[in-house]
Design a protein around this motif. Structure first.
Motif, PDB file in Angstrom:
ATOM      1  N   GLU A 350     -29.729 -45.024 -33.285  1.00 36.00           N
ATOM      2  CA  GLU A 350     -28.576 -45.862 -33.625  1.00 36.00           C
ATOM      3  C   GLU A 350     -27.250 -45.210 -33.273  1.00 36.00           C
ATOM      4  O   GLU A 350     -26.208 -45.877 -33.216  1.00 36.00           O
ATOM      5  CB  GLU A 350     -28.603 -46.219 -35.123  1.00 36.00           C
ATOM      6  N   TRP A 351     -27.268 -43.897 -33.013  1.00 41.13           N
ATOM      7  CA  TRP A 351     -26.037 -43.200 -32.647  1.00 41.13           C
ATOM      8  C   TRP A 351     -25.945 -42.890 -31.160  1.00 41.13           C
ATOM      9  O   TRP A 351     -24.862 -42.553 -30.668  1.00 41.13           O
ATOM     10  CB  TRP A 351     -25.905 -41.906 -33.458  1.00 41.13           C
ATOM     11  N   ILE A 352     -27.037 -42.978 -30.442  1.00 42.17           N
ATOM     12  CA  ILE A 352     -27.000 -42.701 -29.004  1.00 42.17           C
ATOM     13  C   ILE A 352     -26.130 -43.735 -28.286  1.00 42.17           C
ATOM     14  O   ILE A 352     -25.363 -43.397 -27.372  1.00 42.17           O
ATOM     15  CB  ILE A 352     -28.424 -42.664 -28.418  1.00 42.17           C
ATOM     16  N   GLY A 353     -26.210 -45.000 -28.705  1.00 42.54           N
ATOM     17  CA  GLY A 353     -25.398 -46.041 -28.084  1.00 42.54           C
ATOM     18  C   GLY A 353     -23.904 -45.779 -28.210  1.00 42.54           C
ATOM     19  O   GLY A 353     -23.181 -45.771 -27.202  1.00 42.54           O
ATOM     20  N   PRO A 354     -23.380 -45.571 -29.430  1.00 50.40           N
ATOM     21  CA  PRO A 354     -21.953 -45.246 -29.556  1.00 50.40           C
ATOM     22  C   PRO A 354     -21.550 -43.975 -28.800  1.00 50.40           C
ATOM     23  O   PRO A 354     -20.475 -43.923 -28.206  1.00 50.40           O
ATOM     24  CB  PRO A 354     -21.771 -45.058 -31.073  1.00 50.40           C
ATOM     25  N   PHE A 355     -22.419 -42.967 -28.813  1.00 51.11           N
ATOM     26  CA  PHE A 355     -22.122 -41.746 -28.068  1.00 51.11           C
ATOM     27  C   PHE A 355     -22.004 -42.051 -26.578  1.00 51.11           C
ATOM     28  O   PHE A 355     -21.072 -41.592 -25.903  1.00 51.11           O
ATOM     29  CB  PHE A 355     -23.229 -40.713 -28.319  1.00 51.11           C
ATOM     30  N   ASN A 356     -22.940 -42.835 -26.049  1.00 51.01           N
ATOM     31  CA  ASN A 356     -22.884 -43.215 -24.637  1.00 51.01           C
ATOM     32  C   ASN A 356     -21.601 -43.968 -24.312  1.00 51.01           C
ATOM     33  O   ASN A 356     -21.019 -43.787 -23.233  1.00 51.01           O
ATOM     34  CB  ASN A 356     -24.091 -44.084 -24.278  1.00 51.01           C
ATOM     35  N   THR A 357     -21.167 -44.819 -25.224  1.00 49.33           N
ATOM     36  CA  THR A 357     -19.929 -45.571 -25.011  1.00 49.33           C
ATOM     37  C   THR A 357     -18.744 -44.630 -24.818  1.00 49.33           C
ATOM     38  O   THR A 357     -17.905 -44.821 -23.927  1.00 49.33           O
ATOM     39  CB  THR A 357     -19.663 -46.499 -26.211  1.00 49.33           C
ATOM     40  N   VAL A 358     -18.685 -43.595 -25.641  1.00 48.85           N
ATOM     41  CA  VAL A 358     -17.594 -42.624 -25.544  1.00 48.85           C
ATOM     42  C   VAL A 358     -17.663 -41.874 -24.215  1.00 48.85           C
ATOM     43  O   VAL A 358     -16.639 -41.685 -23.530  1.00 48.85           O
ATOM     44  CB  VAL A 358     -17.644 -41.633 -26.725  1.00 48.85           C
ATOM     45  N   ILE A 359     -18.856 -41.457 -23.812  1.00 42.72           N
ATOM     46  CA  ILE A 359     -18.986 -40.723 -22.563  1.00 42.72           C
ATOM     47  C   ILE A 359     -18.640 -41.618 -21.377  1.00 42.72           C
ATOM     48  O   ILE A 359     -18.014 -41.165 -20.415  1.00 42.72           O
ATOM     49  CB  ILE A 359     -20.411 -40.155 -22.418  1.00 42.72           C
ATOM     50  N   ARG A 360     -19.022 -42.880 -21.445  1.00 39.65           N
ATOM     51  CA  ARG A 360     -18.657 -43.799 -20.358  1.00 39.65           C
ATOM     52  C   ARG A 360     -17.146 -43.882 -20.181  1.00 39.65           C
ATOM     53  O   ARG A 360     -16.638 -43.934 -19.064  1.00 39.65           O
ATOM     54  CB  ARG A 360     -19.221 -45.193 -20.639  1.00 39.65           C
ATOM     55  N   ARG A 361     -16.440 -43.914 -21.303  1.00 41.92           N
ATOM     56  CA  ARG A 361     -14.975 -43.954 -21.213  1.00 41.92           C
ATOM     57  C   ARG A 361     -14.431 -42.708 -20.520  1.00 41.92           C
ATOM     58  O   ARG A 361     -13.477 -42.767 -19.736  1.00 41.92           O
ATOM     59  CB  ARG A 361     -14.370 -44.046 -22.619  1.00 41.92           C
ATOM     60  N   MET A 362     -15.032 -41.559 -20.824  1.00 38.99           N
ATOM     61  CA  MET A 362     -14.602 -40.308 -20.185  1.00 38.99           C
ATOM     62  C   MET A 362     -14.853 -40.360 -18.689  1.00 38.99           C
ATOM     63  O   MET A 362     -14.045 -39.893 -17.883  1.00 38.99           O
ATOM     64  CB  MET A 362     -15.362 -39.127 -20.791  1.00 38.99           C
ATOM     65  N   ILE A 363     -15.999 -40.945 -18.305  1.00 39.79           N
ATOM     66  CA  ILE A 363     -16.388 -40.955 -16.896  1.00 39.79           C
ATOM     67  C   ILE A 363     -15.620 -42.003 -16.097  1.00 39.79           C
ATOM     68  O   ILE A 363     -15.157 -41.747 -14.979  1.00 39.79           O
ATOM     69  CB  ILE A 363     -17.902 -41.217 -16.781  1.00 39.79           C
ATOM     70  N   GLU A 364     -15.461 -43.175 -16.679  1.00 36.83           N
ATOM     71  CA  GLU A 364     -14.894 -44.297 -15.932  1.00 36.83           C
ATOM     72  C   GLU A 364     -13.399 -44.458 -16.127  1.00 36.83           C
ATOM     73  O   GLU A 364     -12.746 -45.218 -15.417  1.00 36.83           O
ATOM     74  CB  GLU A 364     -15.606 -45.594 -16.350  1.00 36.83           C
ATOM     75  N   GLY A 365     -12.856 -43.743 -17.117  1.00 36.21           N
ATOM     76  CA  GLY A 365     -11.445 -43.895 -17.424  1.00 36.21           C
ATOM     77  C   GLY A 365     -10.543 -43.132 -16.463  1.00 36.21           C
ATOM     78  O   GLY A 365     -10.978 -42.389 -15.616  1.00 36.21           O
TER      79      GLY A 365
END
Length: 365
Positions: A350-365
């Motif tokens: 249940e926490w892997i999804g929110p963690f992935n969201t944060v990392i995506r922002r780092m990568i794509e931002g």
């Protein structure tokens, strides 16, 4: 492709498997160093030849030791590198990250087999299938295919742009008494960081990831308690011999037991300060695992507090990037992300999804 070999491999000779794992541990740092150098000199024929030779050696070792899944993983990569060696294709960042990801998956799979652990979660079928397509892809499609491999295995759409792992800490507004405590906790964390240049900046990086992950899930964990836990979770190390927690090699059973005391020390300090009971539980439990194989209490998923589940992922993410920096390779977000997403038994789904969201922002931002 024989998917059963990648999902349920047969171990022909356990001693030979350990021999292969030892040889692989020698080869992977050299592969990482050559790839790091190629990023700065992508047309260097000597580096390309060295990389091909190292990969070919891994494949040969796998065949000799009858580690069939390793042969299957390395074969299409070898074909891709043969095209690179002939000058038919050029070296690129997505190709580099895909190869590094494959080497990490190979190492994880070999270690899991040696320890008698399952490997289905490593997505080796997707990895091999993706590299088989990548190995024969037309020049103009190579980067897209490499990105597809990464996405199939990690769940991420990666950019070819270099990504910085540095981040500034965030935080909610706080009462002055809590702010004073947090400044003190941070000063202790900085004392821990000062023990090694490799640790510098880790508290700020971990705090950013922890708070952002919590926010991405709707902030179910008190941000102040989480912030305190991030600062204090490794402070207990300072009460242990540095020869144990700064040791580069494998720990003995005695040293491992010593190391496992650090969570209790950090939690004990927080328990004795008014207002930080929540942080104390997070610190105490941040090495517990979903499958009950963690420490100190052997808690399973339902007994672990949410903040500890966040901190476990953040701490592992930092450790993986540190491991690769020690081996001569700059931080690779792809590989650290892959390890988090592969840890079904270790990390809370249940926490892997929110963690992935944060990392995506780092990568794509």
């Amino acid at each position: 492709m024989n998917t059963d070999v990648l999902l349920h491999p047969h171990i022909h000779d356990s001693e030979a498997l350990h021999d292969f794992l030892d040889a692989l541990s020698d080869q992977i740092p050299a592969i990482e160093r050559d790839i790091a150098k190629l990023k700065g000199a992508p047309a260097d024929k000597m580096l390309i030849a060295n990389l091909f030779r190292a990969l070919h050696t891994v494949k040969g070792d796998a065949a000799m030791c009858k580690v069939e899944l390793a042969v299957m993983i390395t074969h299409p990569i070898e074909s891709l590198l043969d095209r690179l060696r002939s000058g038919e294709i050029g070296f690129s960042e997505p190709m580099a990250e895909a190869i590094l990801l494959a080497m990490d998956r190979l190492e994880l799979a070999a270690r899991a087999l040696a320890d008698g652990e399952p490997i289905e979660h490593l997505k080796l079928v997707e990895l091999v299938g993706g590299f088989e397509q990548l190995a024969v892809a037309p020049v103009e499609a190579l980067d897209d295919r490499a990105a597809q491999v990464i996405r199939a295995v990690t769940g991420f759409r990666m950019s070819s742009r270099p990504v910085s792992a540095k981040a500034k800490p965030g935080g909610a507004s706080r009462p002055e008494s809590a702010a004073a405590d947090l400044r003190f906790f941070r000063s202790l964390a900085l004392q821990y960081e000062a023990r090694s240049p490799l640790f510098q900046g880790r508290s700020d990086r971990q705090l950013h990831l922890a708070l952002e992950t919590n926010a991405a899930a709707g902030t179910p964990v008190d941000p102040l308690q989480l912030e305190a836990a991030v600062y204090m979770h490794d402070v207990g190390m300072l009460f242990l011999p540095e020869s144990v927690w700064l040791k580069a090699g494998k720990l003995s059973d005695k040293e491992r037991r010593q190391l496992q005391q650090h969570a209790g020390f950090g939690a004990g300090l927080l328990q004795r300060m008014e207002g930080w009971a929540g942080a104390a539980e997070i610190v105490l439990q941040h090495h517990e695992r979903q499958d009950g194989a963690g420490y100190p209490r052997g808690f399973r998923s339902e007994d672990i507090v949410p903040g500890a589940k966040i901190l476990a992922m953040v701490d592992t993410f930092e450790s993986v990037t540190l491991k690769h920096s020690q081996r001569g390779q700059g931080r690779s977000l792809v590989r650290a992300i892959a390890e988090i997403n592969a840890g079904d038994n270790q990390f809370a789904p249940e926490w892997i999804g929110p963690f992935n969201t944060v990392i995506r922002r780092m990568i794509e931002g």
